[in-house]
Write a protein that holds these residues in place. Structure first.
Motif, PDB file in Angstrom:
ATOM      1  N   ALA A  15       0.752  -1.009  -0.028  1.00 38.26           N
ATOM      2  CA  ALA A  15       0.058   0.103   0.164  1.00 38.26           C
ATOM      3  C   ALA A  15       0.913   1.456   0.109  1.00 38.26           C
ATOM      4  N   LYS A  16       1.838   1.007   1.287  1.00 39.15           N
ATOM      5  CA  LYS A  16       2.209   2.689   0.748  1.00 39.15           C
ATOM      6  C   LYS A  16       2.948   2.263  -0.565  1.00 39.15           C
ATOM      7  N   SER A  17       3.853   1.956  -1.329  1.00 42.48           N
ATOM      8  CA  SER A  17       4.373   1.802  -2.167  1.00 42.48           C
ATOM      9  C   SER A  17       3.840   1.850  -3.831  1.00 42.48           C
ATOM     10  N   THR A  18       2.419   1.881  -3.396  1.00 42.74           N
ATOM     11  CA  THR A  18       1.561   2.165  -4.046  1.00 42.74           C
ATOM     12  C   THR A  18       1.143   3.591  -3.906  1.00 42.74           C
ATOM     13  N   TRP A  19       1.310   4.431  -2.698  1.00 44.94           N
ATOM     14  CA  TRP A  19       1.035   5.820  -2.537  1.00 44.94           C
ATOM     15  C   TRP A  19       2.506   6.435  -3.232  1.00 44.94           C
ATOM     16  N   ASN A  20       3.286   5.875  -2.880  1.00 47.97           N
ATOM     17  CA  ASN A  20       4.708   6.265  -3.638  1.00 47.97           C
ATOM     18  C   ASN A  20       4.562   6.603  -4.867  1.00 47.97           C
ATOM     19  N   ARG A  62      -7.893   3.226   2.094  1.00 48.48           N
ATOM     20  CA  ARG A  62      -8.416   2.979   3.271  1.00 48.48           C
ATOM     21  C   ARG A  62      -7.040   2.141   4.535  1.00 48.48           C
ATOM     22  N   LEU A  63      -6.051   2.620   4.665  1.00 45.40           N
ATOM     23  CA  LEU A  63      -5.248   2.374   4.833  1.00 45.40           C
ATOM     24  C   LEU A  63      -4.882   3.918   5.196  1.00 45.40           C
ATOM     25  N   VAL A  64      -4.705   4.852   4.084  1.00 46.08           N
ATOM     26  CA  VAL A  64      -4.726   6.232   4.004  1.00 46.08           C
ATOM     27  C   VAL A  64      -5.848   6.793   5.903  1.00 46.08           C
TER      28      VAL A  64
END
Length: 190
Positions: A15-20, A62-64
């Motif tokens: 998920a955090k890689s998706t954000w990046n 959702r994680l955000v």
């Protein structure tokens, strides 16, 4: 001996890689392949957790939301005057430091949902409405204000500040932002 993988940590990494990727290349650049590369995982490893790109995006958003909500709730654990508590909570929506990437991703996602005509009630709005209603119920807001209008006004201020920061239109440091929000709260609090 097989490697033990913490699946929740792996999903959070993805998920955090998706954000990046979204922060660098926008939502259109967020293919499963580019996300796998950013996470330093195989395509198969990403697909093991998420069957579709849509599923991955939903999880990332959702994680955000969870992280912002968690940080906001952390403020409630400390005894503060109500106005200070509200100010601290509202600052969690302002894209400063590590929160900047969350806001970039959130705006991309909201735009995506708007284009697909799938946008439901947006969580920042829900949070501000809930907060304002609770403050009003607790008698902390001035009696002569129009609650609905002031809620829209506060939400517009928060969104406007966030956009100004992301676009670099006006130089706003954290102290100045806090002052602007505090001034708004002074106007509506008893």
């Amino acid at each position: 001996m097989p490697k033990i993988v913490n699946h929740e940590e792996r999903k959070a990494l993805i998920a955090k890689s998706t954000w990046n990727v979204i922060a660098k290349d926008g939502l259109e650049g967020a293919s499963v392949r580019s996300i796998a590369k950013e996470a330093n995982l195989s395509l198969g490893a990403v697909r093991h957790y998420f069957n579709t790109q849509e599923e991955l995006l939903e999880f990332a958003m959702r994680l955000v939301e969870e992280q912002v909500t968690e940080r906001m709730m952390e403020h409630t654990k400390h005894p503060l005057p109500p106005k200070q508590l509200v100010l601290n909570m509202l600052m969690e929506f302002i894209p400063i430091g590590k929160r900047k990437i969350e806001m970039q991703v959130w705006l991309e996602y909201i735009s995506y949902k708007l284009r697909k005509k799938e946008l439901q009630e947006e969580s920042v709005h829900v949070g501000i409405v809930t907060m304002m209603n609770k403050l009003n119920e607790d008698g902390l807001l001035k009696k002569d204000i129009n609650l609905e209008e002031e809620t829209v006004h506060l939400h517009a201020l928060i969104d406007g500040l966030a956009l100004h920061i992301l676009m670099g239109l006006v130089e706003l440091d954290e102290k100045r932002i806090r002052s602007l929000i505090e001034r708004e709260l002074e106007r509506i609090f008893t």
